[in-house]
Design a protein around this motif. Structure first.
Motif, mmCIF file in Angstrom:
data_model
loop_
_atom_site.group_PDB
_atom_site.id
_atom_site.type_symbol
_atom_site.label_atom_id
_atom_site.label_comp_id
_atom_site.label_asym_id
_atom_site.label_seq_id
_atom_site.Cartn_x
_atom_site.Cartn_y
_atom_site.Cartn_z
ATOM 1 N N LEU A 1 0.846 -1.192 0.000
ATOM 2 C CA LEU A 1 0.000 0.000 0.000
ATOM 3 C C LEU A 1 0.881 1.241 0.000
ATOM 4 N N ALA A 2 0.489 2.237 -0.776
ATOM 5 C CA ALA A 2 1.151 3.542 -0.758
ATOM 6 C C ALA A 2 0.206 4.522 -0.068
ATOM 7 N N VAL A 3 0.720 5.201 0.961
ATOM 8 C CA VAL A 3 -0.100 6.124 1.745
ATOM 9 C C VAL A 3 0.563 7.491 1.729
ATOM 10 N N GLY A 4 -0.203 8.518 1.371
ATOM 11 C CA GLY A 4 0.349 9.858 1.330
ATOM 12 C C GLY A 4 -0.686 10.887 0.947
ATOM 13 N N TYR A 5 -0.195 12.052 0.529
ATOM 14 C CA TYR A 5 -1.063 13.185 0.188
ATOM 15 C C TYR A 5 -0.778 13.628 -1.253
ATOM 16 N N PRO A 6 -1.239 12.858 -2.242
ATOM 17 C CA PRO A 6 -0.917 13.175 -3.636
ATOM 18 C C PRO A 6 -1.729 14.341 -4.174
ATOM 19 N N LEU A 7 -1.115 15.029 -5.174
ATOM 20 C CA LEU A 7 -1.791 16.117 -5.870
ATOM 21 C C LEU A 7 -2.378 17.095 -4.864
ATOM 22 N N THR A 8 -3.643 17.419 -4.958
ATOM 23 C CA THR A 8 -4.263 18.332 -3.986
ATOM 24 C C THR A 8 -5.223 17.579 -3.084
#
Length: 511
Positions: free
Chosen positions: A196-203
């Protein structure tokens, strides 16, 4: 009574013998039946009787618990930069340095009245008192760093340490009892397992995507120093001590995911998301994460020493493959062929020499330069390692004590010979008789690879070029190349033949 016991015994013996005969007959019939099976039917039998012994770091296929446990520990990192950066390079403080990294800001026409540029990325909380892992390129040159927690609190952060060579950074916020992401073991990660990739992509707000591990120990050249060709200074070529051994994944990740978490389905951190391969600047199927074992070591160094302590083996090498094995005089197509050892380095002191083929490090198979870099990258000067090399057809173990980055000085100049050699940005192989005859040379080494941004690349010396002399000395192998570089403390003079048969000479100064 005795007659009954005797009858029972005879019955039991008869049953055992009958069972054995039946089993034997079944095995004969089974063998005959297998020989008449189709390929698909044979595979069913094989896989039914041969369960895989491969184990991975992953847990269940259900991602809900992993997502729920990890998401609170992944934060949004917001950065602010000076207006002068906007005026000099648009709203992209990194310029072209991280073209394919997440978090890249969109360029715009410089405007002196524009507000200070801002950037965004992600981070992973690793201690309850506020230490956060992220990428160097997320926080580099930032005048202000803010962390937005999952509960919407906004806290100021300070940089504890940054390392360009791994693109890692450690930042700190003043808080307590924070949710953390459990550290895993990236050595246990297997190609094909769910992540799983967890983050705050784009806006977007916190986002979780799923995919698999596509590959390990990937080198993509993104951390190598980038140079403006119009302003290249051969007096001071940038050193390249970068360590790239990325975990590649097809989990959807985009700009803003920089510094976010790559976790297995147990919710354990296995990597720090760092880069994408993309022509458009958005997700196209390939993402790259820094292995957590390397990240742990870098973070520990920041906490203990305030800087990264790196150990070195002290060898130059090239990966073996089918194409270069014959030219190097070996039948081996896996391992690292030792081109030379650094005088006074760990390998030279232990007894390694040119022509050795590195096969294992601490009993772990080494098949690529990336895998060796990753393993050594988790160690410090003074650490002891065991290298297993193939020499004269036999495996031999060598015990090394890693050295620091002080290097070995040139006899008359004080210049590190390894620094001069590395600045060339090329690797060389010996010439065979057929190649000598083809180009009409009596000696020389052939250029087998070129590093972008270094001297050979800047002077457009192509792969396949024959270098016949360096500083007026004829060269036939890597040892002679290193010896020739020592002859002149101020200039390097290269002569040779290009792949099209043209002779050339290039001279450049050494600071």
């Amino acid at each position: 009574m005795n007659r009954n016991v005797k009858k029972i015994g005879i019955t039991l013996l008869t049953a055992i013998v009958g069972g054995a005969v039946a089993i034997g007959a079944y095995k004969i019939l089974e063998t005959n039946s297998i020989s008449g099976m189709s390929l698909a039917e044979r595979q069913k039998v094989y896989f039914a009787n041969n369960p895989s012994e491969i184990t991975s770091s992953t847990g269940a296929v259900d991602f809900t618990q992993a997502a729920a446990s990890v998401s609170p520990g992944v934060v949004h990192v917001r950065t602010t930069y000076s207006k002068s950066m906007a005026q000099n390079g648009g709203n992209d403080p990194f310029g072209d340095m991280f073209e394919d990294f997440f978090g890249r800001r969109q360029r715009s026409t410089p405007n002196p009245n524009a507000p200070a540029p801002m950037g965004k990325g992600s981070g992973v909380i690793v201690t309850s008192d506020g230490y956060i892992m992220t990428n160097n390129h997320v926080v580099e040159d930032a005048e202000k760093i803010e962390v937005i927690l999952s509960d919407k609190r906004v806290l100021s952060a300070k940089v504890i340490g940054r390392d360009k060579n791994t693109d890692l950074a450690l930042i700190k916020i003043e808080a307590s009892e924070l949710p953390i992401v459990k550290l895993g073991n990236s050595d246990n990660v297997k190609v094909g397992e769910w992540v799983l990739a967890v983050g705050y992509p784009l806006t977007l707000e916190s986002t979780v995507t799923a995919g698999i591990v596509s590959a390990k120990s990937r080198q993509i050249g993104i951390l190598a120093p980038q140079i403006d060709r119009n302003n290249f200074d051969p007096n001071n070529p940038p050193p390249n001590s970068s360590i790239e051994s990325f975990i590649q994944t097809d989990a959807v990740i985009n700009r803003g995911n920089s510094g976010g978490a790559l976790v297995n389905t147990n919710g354990e951190l296995i990597g720090i998301n760092s880069a994408i391969a993309s022509q458009s600047g958005t997700y196209e199927g390939y993402g790259f994460a820094i292995p957590v074992n390397l990240a742990k070591k870098v973070m520990d160094d920041f906490l203990k020493y305030g800087e990264v302590k790196r150990g070195y083996i002290g060898v130059t090498f090239q990966e073996l493959n089918f194409d270069n094995a014959e030219q190097l005089g070996t039948k081996e197509i896996e391992g690292l062929y030792v081109n030379s050892t650094v005088e006074g380095g760990a390998a030279a002191i232990a007894g390694l020499k040119k022509g050795d083929i590195i096969k294992r490090l601490n009993n772990n198979d080494i098949t690529s330069s990336a895998s060796l870099q990753e393993k050594i990258g988790t160690m410090r000067p003074g650490d002891k390692v065991s290298l297993t090399v193939l020499r004269d057809g036999k495996m031999k173990d060598f015990n090394l004590i890693l050295k620091g980055d002080t290097g070995t000085k040139l006899a008359n100049s004080g210049k590190e010979v390894t620094e001069v050699a590395n600045s060339l940005g090329a690797t060389f192989n010996t010439l065979n008789d057929a190649t000598k005859k083809k180009y009409g040379v009596a000696n020389g080494v052939v250029v087998t690879s070129i590093t972008a941004g270094k001297v050979f690349d800047m002077y457009e010396i192509p792969k396949g070029t024959i270098i016949t002399s360096i500083n007026g000395k004829g060269v036939n192998d890597n040892d002679q190349v290193m010896a020739a570089l020592k002859q002149n403390s101020s200039m390097v003079d290269l002569r040779g033949v290009t792949p099209d048969g043209s002779t050339f000479r290039v001279t450049f100064p050494v600071k």
